[in-house]
Scaffold this active site. Sequence first.
Site, PDB file in Angstrom:
ATOM      1  N   ARG A 173       0.821  -1.220   0.000  1.00  0.00           N
ATOM      2  CA  ARG A 173       0.000   0.000   0.000  1.00  0.00           C
ATOM      3  C   ARG A 173       0.854   1.270   0.000  1.00  0.00           C
ATOM      4  O   ARG A 173       0.512   2.259   0.651  1.00  0.00           O
ATOM      5  CB  ARG A 173      -0.969   0.012   1.187  1.00  0.00           C
ATOM      6  CG  ARG A 173      -1.930  -1.156   1.204  1.00  0.00           C
ATOM      7  CD  ARG A 173      -2.861  -1.169  -0.001  1.00  0.00           C
ATOM      8  NE  ARG A 173      -3.714  -2.343   0.018  1.00  0.00           N
ATOM      9  CZ  ARG A 173      -3.410  -3.498  -0.590  1.00  0.00           C
ATOM     10  NH1 ARG A 173      -2.288  -3.606  -1.283  1.00  0.00           N
ATOM     11  NH2 ARG A 173      -4.233  -4.513  -0.543  1.00  0.00           N
ATOM     12  N   SER A 223     -11.026   0.279   2.736  1.00  0.00           N
ATOM     13  CA  SER A 223     -10.304  -0.246   3.893  1.00  0.00           C
ATOM     14  C   SER A 223      -9.701   0.904   4.698  1.00  0.00           C
ATOM     15  O   SER A 223      -8.968   1.732   4.154  1.00  0.00           O
ATOM     16  CB  SER A 223      -9.202  -1.202   3.453  1.00  0.00           C
ATOM     17  OG  SER A 223      -9.753  -2.345   2.839  1.00  0.00           O
ATOM     18  N   GLU A 293      -4.824   3.305   6.185  1.00  0.00           N
ATOM     19  CA  GLU A 293      -4.748   3.137   4.727  1.00  0.00           C
ATOM     20  C   GLU A 293      -5.450   4.312   4.043  1.00  0.00           C
ATOM     21  O   GLU A 293      -5.028   4.760   2.976  1.00  0.00           O
ATOM     22  CB  GLU A 293      -5.385   1.815   4.296  1.00  0.00           C
ATOM     23  CG  GLU A 293      -5.267   1.548   2.804  1.00  0.00           C
ATOM     24  CD  GLU A 293      -5.644   0.136   2.424  1.00  0.00           C
ATOM     25  OE1 GLU A 293      -6.271  -0.023   1.359  1.00  0.00           O
ATOM     26  OE2 GLU A 293      -5.335  -0.812   3.167  1.00  0.00           O
TER      27      GLU A 293
END
Length: 300
Positions: A173, A223, A293
Amino acid sequence: MPENWIDSLPAVRGKIVKNAELAPFTWFRVGGPADVIFLPEDEADLAAFLQTIDPAIPVTPIGVGSNLLVRDGGLDGVVVRLGRNFAQIVTDEWGLTAGAAALDAQVARAAAKAGLAGLEFYAGIPGTVGGAVTMNAGCYGGETKDVLLSARVMDRSGKAFIMSNAELEFAYRHSILQHSPLIVLGAAYELSADSVEAVTERMEAITARRETTQPIREKTGGSTFKNPEGHSAWKLVDEAGWRGKLFGGAKFSDLHSNFMINAEDATAADLEGLGDTVRAEVKDKFGIDLHWEIKRIGKK
């Protein structure tokens, strides 16, 4: 920032909106205004704008706001949002190129239609190519870094150039773009040939799974936390007792406890406060650090 800079913005072929509300541009539907939103007509329009404005003025690119929390105080400077002229998708026998504003799900469908395998997981990502490249978006076993050949970017001087997969320094990520002033213009993907039917079947399975396990019709941001190594973020949130529990007007979804939702006219402060409260409790109870995130930007 320079005084009266908004009054001296250059003429553009696209659109400039002053004191622009950002909440409608995000999935959470919260957040304060930006000084300016610039919607460039094309790459040349964007380049000319960046070449003209003072380098001291912050420039923040956003996509469709699916993984973005704008704080209630809004943003200083210019928000750049790329439109349909940055959303072209082209396939050939080796892969696919797409503009930064192309929706990930549309890219997945274009690849499937061309009998190209490797981007099926994009059907489960509710963002754009620009965001996917910037954060190395992934789901269901696939990550952008696995199929990305290169990205085309533009710097603050208006110069466009290509960055290779290696130069983007991908991690979980993460890419080097998250901490740079570069704006993603588009990306090239190296894919493999497969039957249209096989690719489509895999893509449709991902879409169906997402629809039954994620609150996709809520005001959410995808998320919330990255998965800590060896753990699932949703399980930690759940075990800390925060599934469905209100914090102001915000809560973690009853359907998927790593998805925050704007349940009852939440503010950005409600949403960020909920996330930080849960992070603190998970650290206290389990000794595990949860990292955001969702990208949080702007002034509180």
